[in-house]
Design a protein around this motif. Structure first.
Motif, PDB file in Angstrom:
ATOM      1  N   TYR A 138     -16.969  15.627  -0.139  1.00 24.97           N
ATOM      2  CA  TYR A 138     -17.074  16.366   1.118  1.00 24.97           C
ATOM      3  C   TYR A 138     -16.781  17.838   0.882  1.00 24.97           C
ATOM      4  O   TYR A 138     -15.726  18.217   0.373  1.00 24.97           O
ATOM      5  CB  TYR A 138     -16.095  15.817   2.162  1.00 24.97           C
ATOM      6  CG  TYR A 138     -16.072  16.673   3.405  1.00 24.97           C
ATOM      7  CD1 TYR A 138     -17.125  16.639   4.318  1.00 24.97           C
ATOM      8  CD2 TYR A 138     -15.007  17.549   3.640  1.00 24.97           C
ATOM      9  CE1 TYR A 138     -17.108  17.447   5.434  1.00 24.97           C
ATOM     10  CE2 TYR A 138     -14.989  18.357   4.760  1.00 24.97           C
ATOM     11  CZ  TYR A 138     -16.049  18.301   5.661  1.00 24.97           C
ATOM     12  OH  TYR A 138     -16.044  19.112   6.763  1.00 24.97           O
ATOM     13  N   VAL A 139     -17.751  18.652   1.251  1.00 21.68           N
ATOM     14  CA  VAL A 139     -17.596  20.106   1.220  1.00 21.68           C
ATOM     15  C   VAL A 139     -18.113  20.633   2.550  1.00 21.68           C
ATOM     16  O   VAL A 139     -19.246  20.316   2.934  1.00 21.68           O
ATOM     17  CB  VAL A 139     -18.392  20.744   0.060  1.00 21.68           C
ATOM     18  CG1 VAL A 139     -18.261  22.260   0.089  1.00 21.68           C
ATOM     19  CG2 VAL A 139     -17.899  20.199  -1.285  1.00 21.68           C
ATOM     20  N   PRO A 140     -17.327  21.417   3.290  1.00 26.71           N
ATOM     21  CA  PRO A 140     -17.779  21.939   4.584  1.00 26.71           C
ATOM     22  C   PRO A 140     -19.118  22.661   4.462  1.00 26.71           C
ATOM     23  O   PRO A 140     -19.393  23.316   3.456  1.00 26.71           O
ATOM     24  CB  PRO A 140     -16.651  22.885   4.983  1.00 26.71           C
ATOM     25  CG  PRO A 140     -15.446  22.356   4.275  1.00 26.71           C
ATOM     26  CD  PRO A 140     -15.948  21.827   2.970  1.00 26.71           C
ATOM     27  N   SER A 141     -19.931  22.538   5.501  1.00 24.41           N
ATOM     28  CA  SER A 141     -21.282  23.091   5.468  1.00 24.41           C
ATOM     29  C   SER A 141     -21.287  24.598   5.250  1.00 24.41           C
ATOM     30  O   SER A 141     -22.176  25.126   4.579  1.00 24.41           O
ATOM     31  CB  SER A 141     -22.020  22.751   6.764  1.00 24.41           C
ATOM     32  OG  SER A 141     -21.333  23.286   7.891  1.00 24.41           O
ATOM     33  N   PHE A 142     -20.293  25.302   5.795  1.00 23.40           N
ATOM     34  CA  PHE A 142     -20.292  26.757   5.650  1.00 23.40           C
ATOM     35  C   PHE A 142     -20.045  27.165   4.198  1.00 23.40           C
ATOM     36  O   PHE A 142     -20.532  28.208   3.745  1.00 23.40           O
ATOM     37  CB  PHE A 142     -19.262  27.409   6.584  1.00 23.40           C
ATOM     38  CG  PHE A 142     -17.830  27.220   6.186  1.00 23.40           C
ATOM     39  CD1 PHE A 142     -17.182  28.157   5.378  1.00 23.40           C
ATOM     40  CD2 PHE A 142     -17.103  26.120   6.616  1.00 23.40           C
ATOM     41  CE1 PHE A 142     -15.850  27.989   5.012  1.00 23.40           C
ATOM     42  CE2 PHE A 142     -15.781  25.952   6.262  1.00 23.40           C
ATOM     43  CZ  PHE A 142     -15.158  26.891   5.448  1.00 23.40           C
ATOM     44  N   ILE A 143     -19.325  26.332   3.441  1.00 19.82           N
ATOM     45  CA  ILE A 143     -19.115  26.611   2.017  1.00 19.82           C
ATOM     46  C   ILE A 143     -20.396  26.315   1.236  1.00 19.82           C
ATOM     47  O   ILE A 143     -20.795  27.072   0.350  1.00 19.82           O
ATOM     48  CB  ILE A 143     -17.932  25.802   1.473  1.00 19.82           C
ATOM     49  CG1 ILE A 143     -16.628  26.255   2.144  1.00 19.82           C
ATOM     50  CG2 ILE A 143     -17.831  25.941  -0.044  1.00 19.82           C
ATOM     51  CD1 ILE A 143     -15.390  25.501   1.677  1.00 19.82           C
ATOM     52  N   VAL A 144     -21.045  25.203   1.588  1.00 22.71           N
ATOM     53  CA  VAL A 144     -22.306  24.868   0.932  1.00 22.71           C
ATOM     54  C   VAL A 144     -23.318  25.991   1.142  1.00 22.71           C
ATOM     55  O   VAL A 144     -24.002  26.431   0.206  1.00 22.71           O
ATOM     56  CB  VAL A 144     -22.865  23.544   1.476  1.00 22.71           C
ATOM     57  CG1 VAL A 144     -24.255  23.271   0.887  1.00 22.71           C
ATOM     58  CG2 VAL A 144     -21.924  22.391   1.143  1.00 22.71           C
ATOM     59  N   ASN A 145     -23.419  26.483   2.381  1.00 21.84           N
ATOM     60  CA  ASN A 145     -24.375  27.543   2.689  1.00 21.84           C
ATOM     61  C   ASN A 145     -24.075  28.821   1.918  1.00 21.84           C
ATOM     62  O   ASN A 145     -24.990  29.594   1.611  1.00 21.84           O
ATOM     63  CB  ASN A 145     -24.373  27.832   4.191  1.00 21.84           C
ATOM     64  CG  ASN A 145     -24.945  26.688   5.003  1.00 21.84           C
ATOM     65  OD1 ASN A 145     -25.726  25.881   4.490  1.00 21.84           O
ATOM     66  ND2 ASN A 145     -24.553  26.594   6.264  1.00 21.84           N
TER      67      ASN A 145
END
Length: 255
Positions: A138-145
Motif C-alpha cells: 500500500y502506497v498512498p495515491s498522491f505518492i504514486v502520482n
C-alpha cells in the motif's frame, strides 16, 4: 503505467549507449541530488546488464528496491528497442537498507529523427518510453502520482545531457543567411505590397511630417534609442527603436 516521449539531440546509437551507462557520473550526480539510497550495475556485457536501485520513500513507508535486467536490440528500420524487467536477486549494497522489493517493466523505442546529417547518420532520435511500476504494497495515491514522473525522468535527463538547441538554431540561422545573400528569391505582388505599404507608412516617422509626434522613452538598453507616439487618426501606439548591430545586413535580416 506511464509514458513519455521526446526528441533527443543525438543518434539512436548514442541514446542506447547513454541508457546503458547506468552509473555515469552525471546520472550518479542526479541520483545523489534526488536523495536516493543506492544505484548499482551488477554485471553486463554491453548487450545486457543487471542493475539495482533503491528509491527513497517518505516516512513511514519502506524504501523500494528495484532489480532489473536490461537488454537492447536493433530493428530492421534502424531503430532500437531497449527493455527492462524486474528479477529477484539478493544484492549487497554495502549498507544496511530496509526496503520492499518493487517490480517494473520498461519498453523504450528509439528511432532516427529528422534529416540524415553530412556524416551519413542521424543527429537526432525520438524516444518513446513506457513503464509499468508496482510498489508492492500500500502506497498512498498522491505518492504514486509523484513518483511516476520521477520514474520517467530518464527522458528529460537524456534531453538535457545531449541538448544542442543553440547549435541547431545556429545551423538553421546560417542556412537562412545563405538564402538571403544569394538574393535569388522571386516576390509576388501581394508580398511586394506588404513591403511597400510598410515603408510608405513608417519611413518618415523619424524625419518626416510625423517625426515630431514620436517622443523619446526610456530604453532598457543604453545602446538602443526608443520613441513612441500616436499618428493622426490612429488608435494604436507606434513604437520606434534604433541601434547598431555587429553583424552583416543579411545576418540581421535572418535573425
Amino acid at each position: 503505467m506511464g509514458r513519455c516521449s521526446d526528441v533527443i539531440d543525438c543518434s539512436p546509437q548514442e541514446m542506447v549507449a547513454w541508457m546503458f551507462d547506468h552509473n555515469s557520473r552525471d546520472r550518479l550526480r542526479i541520483h545523489s541530488e534526488e536523495g536516493q539510497i543506492a544505484r548499482l550495475v551488477l554485471n553486463g556485457d554491453g548487450r545486457q546488464q543487471l542493475v539495482a536501485t533503491v528509491k527513497r520513500m517518505p516516512w513511514p513507508l519502506y524504501h523500494r528496491e528495484i532489480v532489473a535486467g536490461m537488454v537492447w536490440s536493433k530493428g530492421d528500420d534502424g531503430g532500437f528497442d531497449v527493455a527492462a524487467a524486474s528479477v529477484h536477486a539478493d544484492v549487497d549494497y554495502g549498507i544496511a537498507v530496509s526496503s520492499v522489493e518493487g517490480f517494473t517493466r520498461i519498453s523504450a523505442k528509439i528511432g532516427p529523427y529528422g534529416e540524415m546529417g553530412a556524416n551519413g547518420g542521424y543527429n537526432q532520435c525520438q524516444m518513446v518510453i513506457t513503464q509499468v511500476l508496482d510498489f508492492n504494497g500500500y502506497v498512498p495515491s498522491f505518492i504514486v502520482n509523484s513518483k511516476i514522473p520521477q520514474a520517467l525522468s530518464v527522458v528529460e535527463e537524456a534531453r538535457n545531457f545531449f541538448n544542442r538547441d543553440d547549435a541547431i538554431d545556429q545551423d538553421d540561422h546560417q542556412k537562412l543567411v545563405a538564402i538571403i545573400k544569394r538574393g535569388e528569391e522571386a516576390y509576388e505582388q501581394p508580398e511586394l505590397d506588404i513591403i511597400n505599404n510598410a515603408k510608405t507608412k513608417f519611413e518618415n516617422l523619424e524625419t518626416g511630417m510625423y517625426g515630431h509626434l514620436l517622443k523619446e522613452i526610456e530604453s532598457p538598453d543604453h545602446l538602443v534609442k526608443m520613441k513612441a507616439g500616436f499618428l493622426p487618426g490612429e488608435v494604436d501606439i507606434v513604437g520606434w527603436a534604433e541601434t547598431e548591430i555587429d553583424a552583416s545586413v543579411e545576418e540581421c535580416a535572418s535573425w
